[in-house]
Design an enzyme around this catalytic site. Sequence first.
Site, PDB file in Angstrom:
ATOM      1  N   THR A   1      -9.437   0.502  -9.532  1.00 17.80           N
ATOM      2  CA  THR A   1      -8.711  -0.590  -8.880  1.00 17.80           C
ATOM      3  C   THR A   1      -8.884  -1.823  -9.765  1.00 17.80           C
ATOM      4  OG1 THR A   1      -9.186   0.317  -6.690  1.00 17.80           O
ATOM      5  CG2 THR A   1      -8.528  -1.982  -6.713  1.00 17.80           C
TER       6      THR A   1
ATOM      7  N   ARG B   1       0.856  -1.189   0.000  1.00 16.68           N
ATOM      8  CA  ARG B   1       0.000   0.000   0.000  1.00 16.68           C
ATOM      9  C   ARG B   1       0.897   1.245   0.000  1.00 16.68           C
ATOM     10  NH1 ARG B   1      -5.166   1.685  -1.045  1.00 16.68           N
ATOM     11  NH2 ARG B   1      -6.145   2.779   0.675  1.00 16.68           N
TER      12      ARG B   1
ATOM     13  N   GLY C   1     -13.425  -1.478  -6.818  1.00 18.09           N
ATOM     14  CA  GLY C   1     -14.679  -0.747  -6.564  1.00 18.09           C
ATOM     15  C   GLY C   1     -14.785  -0.100  -5.205  1.00 18.09           C
TER      16      GLY C   1
ATOM     17  N   ASN D   1      -6.223   4.186  -7.045  1.00 17.92           N
ATOM     18  CA  ASN D   1      -7.405   4.716  -6.357  1.00 17.92           C
ATOM     19  C   ASN D   1      -8.466   5.086  -7.388  1.00 17.92           C
ATOM     20  OD1 ASN D   1      -9.055   5.210  -4.237  1.00 17.92           O
ATOM     21  ND2 ASN D   1      -8.355   7.295  -3.873  1.00 17.92           N
TER      22      ASN D   1
ATOM     23  N   SER E   1      -7.806   0.865   3.424  1.00 17.55           N
ATOM     24  CA  SER E   1      -8.255   0.393   2.113  1.00 17.55           C
ATOM     25  C   SER E   1      -9.446  -0.548   2.277  1.00 17.55           C
ATOM     26  CB  SER E   1      -7.102  -0.370   1.449  1.00 17.55           C
ATOM     27  OG  SER E   1      -7.543  -1.019   0.281  1.00 17.55           O
ATOM     28  N   SER E   2     -10.142  -0.763   1.177  1.00 17.65           N
ATOM     29  CA  SER E   2     -11.208  -1.774   1.177  1.00 17.65           C
ATOM     30  C   SER E   2     -10.818  -3.005   0.363  1.00 17.65           C
ATOM     31  CB  SER E   2     -12.488  -1.183   0.582  1.00 17.65           C
ATOM     32  OG  SER E   2     -12.947  -0.128   1.380  1.00 17.65           O
TER      33      SER E   2
END
Length: 595
Positions: free
Chosen positions: A402, A104, A494, A422, A473-474
Amino acid sequence: MKRTRSAVVALKLITALALVLAPAPFARAQRAPVEAKHGMVATVHDLASEAGVEILKKGGNAVDAGVAVGLALTVVYPFAGNLGGGGFMLIHLADGRTVAIDYRETAPAASSRDMFLGPDGKVLKPGPGSSTVGWRASGVPGSVAGFALAQQKYGSGKVSWADVCEPARRLAADGFVISQGTAANLKAYAKFLSQFPESKRIFLADGAFHEAGTRWRQPDLAAVFARLQQNGPREFYEGETARLIADAMAKNGGTLTLADLKGYTAVERQPLRGTYRGHEIVTMPPPSSGGIALLQMLGMLETHDVAKLGANSAAKFHLFIEVMRRAFRDRAEFLGDPDFVNVPTAGLLDRAYIAGLMENFDPAKATPSDGLAPGNPAGWTPIKVSQLGDHRARLAAESTETTHYSIVDAAGNAVSNTYTLNGGYGSGVTIPGTGILMNNEMDDFTSKIGVKNMFGLLQGPANAIAPGKRPLSSMTPTFVLKNGALLFVTGSPGGPTIINTVLQVITNVIDHKMPVMQAVEFPRFHHQWQPNTISHDRFSISPDTSALLTAMGHSLNERPNVVGGDAETVMIDPETKLRLGAADPRKPDAKAVGY
Ligand code: GLY
C-alpha cells in the site's frame, strides 16, 4: 585595544547568554523537513513527488496533483502504486469543505462468501485460486474511477484529465532510471512475480532483472495512459483496456468480467470527525476501519496524561497497547462495508461507550486478549455469533504494502491519499498487453471466520464476501486541524499497522510536541488484539522497559526490520505558513518536493 577586546568578550558573553535564555520557538529534530512557501508533495518516490509539483506549477490544485501522483506511482512504484487496485482520497478544500472519495475495489458479481474454501472446508493456501495469489484474488479496480471523480468534482478546472495523465505516460514511455531500492524490491519478489509470464517479462526483464542505474521503459503501460488521455477515464472500464482485462480474466479462470468493470463506481462519503486535545481529526469512514479505530483510540487516550508518561516509558507502551487491543477487538466484530452491513458508527464513537471500553484497564497489568469481549455499541444488530478460533496467528512479515502520499497546495487545499494493490505487487498477475498489475484485495474480506488473513487479522461476519461489496480496509488517510486551520496531513501503508502508525504520528506531535520530521521518523510499535503480541522496531524498546512490560504480562516481538509503514506527511507551520514536507526514511526513494 584592551577596551576593544573586552567589548568583544562582553558581546560573546551576551550572545551565549541570549542563546541559552531564548525560548526555542521551534525545536529541531535531528533532520529538518523540506520547507516551501507554496506547495508540498510528499510521496515514496521522488519522480512521483515531482509529477505532483509539475501539475501544481501548471495551475492545478492539490487534487489535480494528487491524481497525477497516483498515476505516476503506478509507473515508478509498481509495488503498490496502481491502476489495478483501489483506495481512499481525503480532500480538504481551502474553503473548509472536506470530502472522502471511496474508490475501494468491489467483489465481482460471481464471487461468493465461501469462494476461497476448498472441498475440505479449509481456506485455500496461498497459490493460484486463493484470495492472495492469481486471477481469482482481484476485486474490481477503483483507482481510475476514484481519480476521475476527484478531479472532475474537486480539481481546479485549470488542468485537464489528459494533463494529469501526462507525467505517468511520459515516465512509462521514456522510462526512468531505476534506483537501488526499486531494483532490490523487484528482485525480492522474483519468485512471486515469476509465477505469471507477463509479470516476469515486464517486472523482472524476463529473468535478467532491472538493475539499479538502468533505464526502465514500460511501453504497454504508456499505451494505456495514452488511451486514457484520448478516451477519458471510462476507457479503463468500457474501452480497449477493459476488454483486455476481461478477456485475460476469462481465459485464466478469474471472476472479474466486463460487466463488473462497467458497473464500477467510486463514491463520495462524509469523512469522520473527532477531536483530540483541542485538535480536530478528520479521517476515513467505513469501509475503512481506520477512522473509527483511530478515533476510538484517541478517545481512550484523551483521559490520560500521555505527555507526562513520556514518549518511551513502559507506562506509555502499556497504555497504548491496551488501547490498540480494544480498538482492534471492536474492529473484528463490528466493521464492514456500510452499504451492506449496519455499521454502528455513532455508537462506536460515543464518548461514554469509548470510556466504557477502558473500564477494565489495569495500569499495572496486561488484559488478556483471549477473554476480551467486544463492546456493545448502540445501533448494533448482531449478524452471527463469531467463532473466533485460531489465535496463534503471527503478524505477517514486514507488511508495508500500500502507499500513502500527502499534498498541500498554495491556496491551502490538501489531499491525503492511501491506495493499494493489497500485497506487494498485488495478486502477481499482470494483464497481458497493458502492463497493469492486479490487486489481491479479496484477501481483505473474511474468507472464513476464525482464520486469519495475510495480515494475521481475525475478522467477523460483517466483512464476509458478497458480490459488489467492498472489503474492510485499514487505510487511514487523515487531516489534523487546529483552530479550524489545517495543521498536518498524514497516513501510511502497512495493513492493520496503518492505524497504529497514524495514531503514533498524531500523538507524537500533539502529546510529545515532536517536530514533524521527528514524529514521522520515531520508532513504532504495533498491537492488533490477535495475535497477542507487541511488534516493535529493532532497538526501540530498551531491555529495562522490555522487562517491565513482560512483568505486566505483555509478550514482545522485536522485528528484524521496521514495524509499520512510512508516514509521508506534510505540515503547515501555524506561524509562518511554510509547508513542511516530512518524507519518511523508512522508504529509500521517499522525497518531499515543494516549491
Ligand atoms: N489492503 C490493506 C487495507 O486496505 O487495509
